[in-house]
Every structure is written in C-alpha cells, then in structure tokens.
Design a protein around this motif. Structure first.
Motif, PDB file in Angstrom:
ATOM      1  N   ARG A  98       0.823  -1.208   0.000  1.00 27.15           N
ATOM      2  CA  ARG A  98       0.000   0.000   0.000  1.00 27.15           C
ATOM      3  C   ARG A  98       0.857   1.257   0.000  1.00 27.15           C
ATOM      4  O   ARG A  98       0.437   2.309  -0.458  1.00 27.15           O
ATOM      5  CB  ARG A  98      -0.930  -0.010   1.210  1.00 27.15           C
ATOM      6  N   ARG A  99       2.092   1.160   0.500  1.00 23.31           N
ATOM      7  CA  ARG A  99       2.960   2.330   0.586  1.00 23.31           C
ATOM      8  C   ARG A  99       3.326   2.857  -0.812  1.00 23.31           C
ATOM      9  O   ARG A  99       3.564   4.061  -0.993  1.00 23.31           O
ATOM     10  CB  ARG A  99       4.219   1.995   1.374  1.00 23.31           C
ATOM     11  N   VAL A 100       3.360   1.965  -1.811  1.00 23.81           N
ATOM     12  CA  VAL A 100       3.745   2.393  -3.156  1.00 23.81           C
ATOM     13  C   VAL A 100       2.534   2.750  -4.011  1.00 23.81           C
ATOM     14  O   VAL A 100       2.681   3.108  -5.174  1.00 23.81           O
ATOM     15  CB  VAL A 100       4.579   1.307  -3.866  1.00 23.81           C
ATOM     16  N   GLN A 101       1.335   2.653  -3.461  1.00 27.56           N
ATOM     17  CA  GLN A 101       0.133   3.036  -4.205  1.00 27.56           C
ATOM     18  C   GLN A 101       0.031   4.554  -4.277  1.00 27.56           C
ATOM     19  O   GLN A 101       0.529   5.272  -3.412  1.00 27.56           O
ATOM     20  CB  GLN A 101      -1.122   2.462  -3.529  1.00 27.56           C
ATOM     21  N   ASP A 102      -0.640   5.024  -5.304  1.00 26.90           N
ATOM     22  CA  ASP A 102      -0.805   6.470  -5.487  1.00 26.90           C
ATOM     23  C   ASP A 102      -1.872   7.051  -4.576  1.00 26.90           C
ATOM     24  O   ASP A 102      -1.929   8.258  -4.371  1.00 26.90           O
ATOM     25  CB  ASP A 102      -1.169   6.783  -6.945  1.00 26.90           C
ATOM     26  N   SER A 103      -2.746   6.212  -4.045  1.00 30.70           N
ATOM     27  CA  SER A 103      -3.823   6.713  -3.189  1.00 30.70           C
ATOM     28  C   SER A 103      -4.210   5.637  -2.183  1.00 30.70           C
ATOM     29  O   SER A 103      -3.878   4.460  -2.334  1.00 30.70           O
ATOM     30  CB  SER A 103      -5.041   7.098  -4.037  1.00 30.70           C
ATOM     31  N   TRP A 104      -4.920   6.066  -1.136  1.00 30.12           N
ATOM     32  CA  TRP A 104      -5.380   5.130  -0.114  1.00 30.12           C
ATOM     33  C   TRP A 104      -6.401   4.159  -0.683  1.00 30.12           C
ATOM     34  O   TRP A 104      -6.477   3.019  -0.254  1.00 30.12           O
ATOM     35  CB  TRP A 104      -5.986   5.898   1.059  1.00 30.12           C
ATOM     36  N   LEU A 105      -7.221   4.603  -1.638  1.00 31.57           N
ATOM     37  CA  LEU A 105      -8.222   3.743  -2.262  1.00 31.57           C
ATOM     38  C   LEU A 105      -7.858   3.582  -3.733  1.00 31.57           C
ATOM     39  O   LEU A 105      -8.141   4.459  -4.542  1.00 31.57           O
ATOM     40  CB  LEU A 105      -9.623   4.345  -2.117  1.00 31.57           C
ATOM     41  N   PRO A 106      -7.234   2.486  -4.116  1.00 34.18           N
ATOM     42  CA  PRO A 106      -6.808   2.296  -5.503  1.00 34.18           C
ATOM     43  C   PRO A 106      -7.989   2.071  -6.435  1.00 34.18           C
ATOM     44  O   PRO A 106      -9.127   1.874  -5.996  1.00 34.18           O
ATOM     45  CB  PRO A 106      -5.929   1.043  -5.420  1.00 34.18           C
ATOM     46  N   ALA A 107      -7.709   2.086  -7.721  1.00 36.67           N
ATOM     47  CA  ALA A 107      -8.771   1.918  -8.727  1.00 36.67           C
ATOM     48  C   ALA A 107      -9.464   0.574  -8.616  1.00 36.67           C
ATOM     49  O   ALA A 107     -10.610   0.417  -9.051  1.00 36.67           O
ATOM     50  CB  ALA A 107      -8.181   2.092 -10.127  1.00 36.67           C
ATOM     51  N   SER A 108      -8.802  -0.416  -8.037  1.00 41.12           N
ATOM     52  CA  SER A 108      -9.381  -1.752  -7.907  1.00 41.12           C
ATOM     53  C   SER A 108     -10.337  -1.870  -6.723  1.00 41.12           C
ATOM     54  O   SER A 108     -10.948  -2.919  -6.509  1.00 41.12           O
ATOM     55  CB  SER A 108      -8.269  -2.789  -7.748  1.00 41.12           C
ATOM     56  N   HIS A 109     -10.485  -0.810  -5.956  1.00 41.81           N
ATOM     57  CA  HIS A 109     -11.327  -0.852  -4.760  1.00 41.81           C
ATOM     58  C   HIS A 109     -12.788  -1.080  -5.132  1.00 41.81           C
ATOM     59  O   HIS A 109     -13.317  -0.439  -6.040  1.00 41.81           O
ATOM     60  CB  HIS A 109     -11.188   0.480  -4.002  1.00 41.81           C
ATOM     61  N   GLY A 110     -13.457  -2.002  -4.447  1.00 40.25           N
ATOM     62  CA  GLY A 110     -14.866  -2.299  -4.714  1.00 40.25           C
ATOM     63  C   GLY A 110     -15.621  -2.597  -3.430  1.00 40.25           C
ATOM     64  O   GLY A 110     -15.056  -2.622  -2.337  1.00 40.25           O
ATOM     65  N   TRP A 111     -16.932  -2.880  -3.563  1.00 43.94           N
ATOM     66  CA  TRP A 111     -17.785  -3.024  -2.383  1.00 43.94           C
ATOM     67  C   TRP A 111     -17.429  -4.239  -1.526  1.00 43.94           C
ATOM     68  O   TRP A 111     -17.628  -4.224  -0.309  1.00 43.94           O
ATOM     69  CB  TRP A 111     -19.256  -3.094  -2.797  1.00 43.94           C
ATOM     70  N   ALA A 112     -16.884  -5.303  -2.126  1.00 40.34           N
ATOM     71  CA  ALA A 112     -16.572  -6.507  -1.357  1.00 40.34           C
ATOM     72  C   ALA A 112     -15.423  -6.280  -0.378  1.00 40.34           C
ATOM     73  O   ALA A 112     -15.259  -7.046   0.566  1.00 40.34           O
ATOM     74  CB  ALA A 112     -16.236  -7.664  -2.288  1.00 40.34           C
ATOM     75  N   VAL A 113     -14.634  -5.232  -0.615  1.00 45.85           N
ATOM     76  CA  VAL A 113     -13.532  -4.921   0.301  1.00 45.85           C
ATOM     77  C   VAL A 113     -14.069  -4.304   1.590  1.00 45.85           C
ATOM     78  O   VAL A 113     -13.445  -4.412   2.647  1.00 45.85           O
ATOM     79  CB  VAL A 113     -12.535  -3.958  -0.382  1.00 45.85           C
ATOM     80  N   LEU A 114     -15.242  -3.668   1.511  1.00 45.58           N
ATOM     81  CA  LEU A 114     -15.824  -3.010   2.682  1.00 45.58           C
ATOM     82  C   LEU A 114     -16.255  -4.035   3.727  1.00 45.58           C
ATOM     83  O   LEU A 114     -16.675  -5.144   3.387  1.00 45.58           O
ATOM     84  CB  LEU A 114     -17.047  -2.181   2.271  1.00 45.58           C
ATOM     85  N   GLU A 115     -16.167  -3.660   4.985  1.00 41.47           N
ATOM     86  CA  GLU A 115     -16.668  -4.531   6.038  1.00 41.47           C
ATOM     87  C   GLU A 115     -18.191  -4.513   6.018  1.00 41.47           C
ATOM     88  O   GLU A 115     -18.808  -3.607   5.434  1.00 41.47           O
ATOM     89  CB  GLU A 115     -16.135  -4.082   7.395  1.00 41.47           C
ATOM     90  N   PRO A 116     -18.860  -5.516   6.617  1.00 31.85           N
ATOM     91  CA  PRO A 116     -20.321  -5.631   6.533  1.00 31.85           C
ATOM     92  C   PRO A 116     -21.078  -4.375   6.957  1.00 31.85           C
ATOM     93  O   PRO A 116     -22.076  -4.010   6.322  1.00 31.85           O
ATOM     94  CB  PRO A 116     -20.631  -6.809   7.460  1.00 31.85           C
ATOM     95  N   ARG A 117     -20.639  -3.704   8.014  1.00 32.11           N
ATOM     96  CA  ARG A 117     -21.336  -2.477   8.435  1.00 32.11           C
ATOM     97  C   ARG A 117     -21.357  -1.436   7.329  1.00 32.11           C
ATOM     98  O   ARG A 117     -22.377  -0.781   7.077  1.00 32.11           O
ATOM     99  CB  ARG A 117     -20.664  -1.882   9.676  1.00 32.11           C
TER     100      ARG A 117
END
Length: 253
Positions: A98-117
């Motif tokens: 994650r340190r080498v990513q350009d942002s905290w939320l990369p382009a691959s981020h989707g709803w399944a990554v979110l916790e149930p709440r």
C-alpha cells in the motif's frame, strides 16, 4: 462523500504510521466531529453535534473515525457510490504494498472490500438516493432531497420496506409518483422506487443486492445488525431478494 474525502486527506502518506499521542491528528473523533459541526454552517461558529445531523451521515462519520485510528479506510470508505457498487473489487492489506500506491483507495477498490457495516450503510444510502434524487424536474428533485435531509430516516428504510414496491411495473401502477405508496403519516413522501423498466438513477448490481441477503443472515452475531434497521428479518431478506431479481441482466430474465 465529503467527510470521507477529508478523512483520506487527513491520513498520513505512510500507511504504517501509527496514531500520534498528542497534537494535530491525535484525536480522530474530535476531528470528525469538527467536520460535521461546520457542515452547512456558512460563517456560523462550529458547534458540537446537536442531534440534527442526518443519521446516515453520522454512521459514515463513525466509520471514518475508525479509519483514522487503524489506517484502513478501504474497509469503510468509498469515493463514489455508483462506481463502488458496480465493482466487486480487491485491495492489498499489506502496508509494504500500500505504501507504493498512489492513493489510499486504488482503482481496484470495490464493495466486497468493505466490512459488513459499511456494505449495509452503502446499500441504504443508495436506496435513499434512488428515492430522493431522481426525475427530470430539478425543482421537485430538490424538494425531495430537502425532505430526505431530516434527522431521522423514512419508515421505508427502518420498519417497512414494502412501500418501496420493488416489483411494481409500469403496467401495474396506476400512480407511481413519489409519495403515492407511503404509509399515511410518513413526512418524506418518497416511495415507491421508479417502476421496473425504468433505470434506477443509482444502479445497484445484482450481486451487491444478493450479498445483502447474506448479511441479513449474520444477525445472530453481536453488532451485526444495523441499528437503524428495525425491519423484520424475513421481510428484509425478501426485499433484497426482489431487488437482486430486479437488477438481474435482461438476458437472465
């Protein structure tokens, strides 16, 4: 979305950096409360929460506080509702990657990554937007958004989701204008959802809706149920089953 954006800006560049013991950035709750206190206030002096904040905004704020504490905003934040619901997504939990990513939320981020709440919160945010932020008449849309901006949620989200009439089609409906299927004392006058055949302003993918059924099945775990949902468990499962069927691609219907 603004509170989430401010949260991402407040996070350090290094994902491995721990929370400071004192000084700026050491009190995530105080920082997020400050953001909510100045929202919509113009030049007025900030004030602590007075109980007039929108309930879903308060839930977003609570998740943002946790993200500032543990440095994992990908579990609780999103950039855009429409985009994240349309993508299952993946993200690496490893600080080294994650340190080498350009942002905290990369382009691959989707709803399944979110916790149930956060998934439940996102789903109800989308439903409320589909009820309020729709139609071509900008004046009527602004009025519905104003009615939706109350310190409580409409009964269709909290106690009885049948008013949204998920399966209502154009040919069945004599009147599908907002407010026509609301319970008698509902002050929001937003239901039903647009009829089947009309595209929802905020599209909700079939898999995302079907996953909400699975989340209802986890209510036996402590803290698993959203505290604003007093809907009967069986009825809530039926609602999301109908939503998933409605959002299924045409070739499968």
């Amino acid at each position: 979305m603004l509170i989430q954006a401010l949260t991402l800006l407040a996070l350090p560049r290094d994902p491995g950096e721990t929370l400071r013991e004192r000084g700026h950035g050491s009190d995530p709750r105080g920082l997020v409360d400050f953001w909510t206190s100045i929202a919509g206030g113009g030049d007025r002096a900030p004030h602590r929460r007075s109980g007039t904040d929108h309930p879903l905004v308060r839930k977003v704020a609570d998740l943002c506080v946790e993200s500032l504490v543990d440095r994992h905003p990908e579990r609780r934040c999103w950039i855009d509702e429409r985009e994240i619901v349309g993508r299952v997504g993946t993200v690496s939990p490893q600080p080294g990657i994650r340190r080498v990513q350009d942002s905290w939320l990369p382009a691959s981020h989707g709803w399944a990554v979110l916790e149930p709440r956060a998934q439940r919160l996102l789903a109800d945010v989308m439903l409320l937007l589909n009820l309020a932020d729709r139609g071509r008449d900008s004046i009527e849309r602004a009025r519905r958004l104003t009615r939706a901006s109350r310190p409580e949620l409409p009964p269709c989200l909290t106690i009885d989701r049948t008013a949204m009439r998920v399966t209502l089609g154009r040919r069945q409906a004599h009147d599908v204008q907002p407010g026509s299927t609301c319970i008698d004392d509902c002050p929001f006058r937003l239901c039903p959802l647009p009829p089947k055949g009309d595209e929802l302003p905020y599209q909700m993918e079939e898999v995302f809706c079907a996953h909400q059924i699975d989340l209802v099945g986890t209510w036996f775990r402590p803290g698993a149920r959203a505290d604003w949902q007093a809907v009967n468990r069986k009825d809530l499962r039926t609602f999301w089953h109908e939503m998933s069927e409605r959002m299924a691609p045409a070739w499968r219907k």
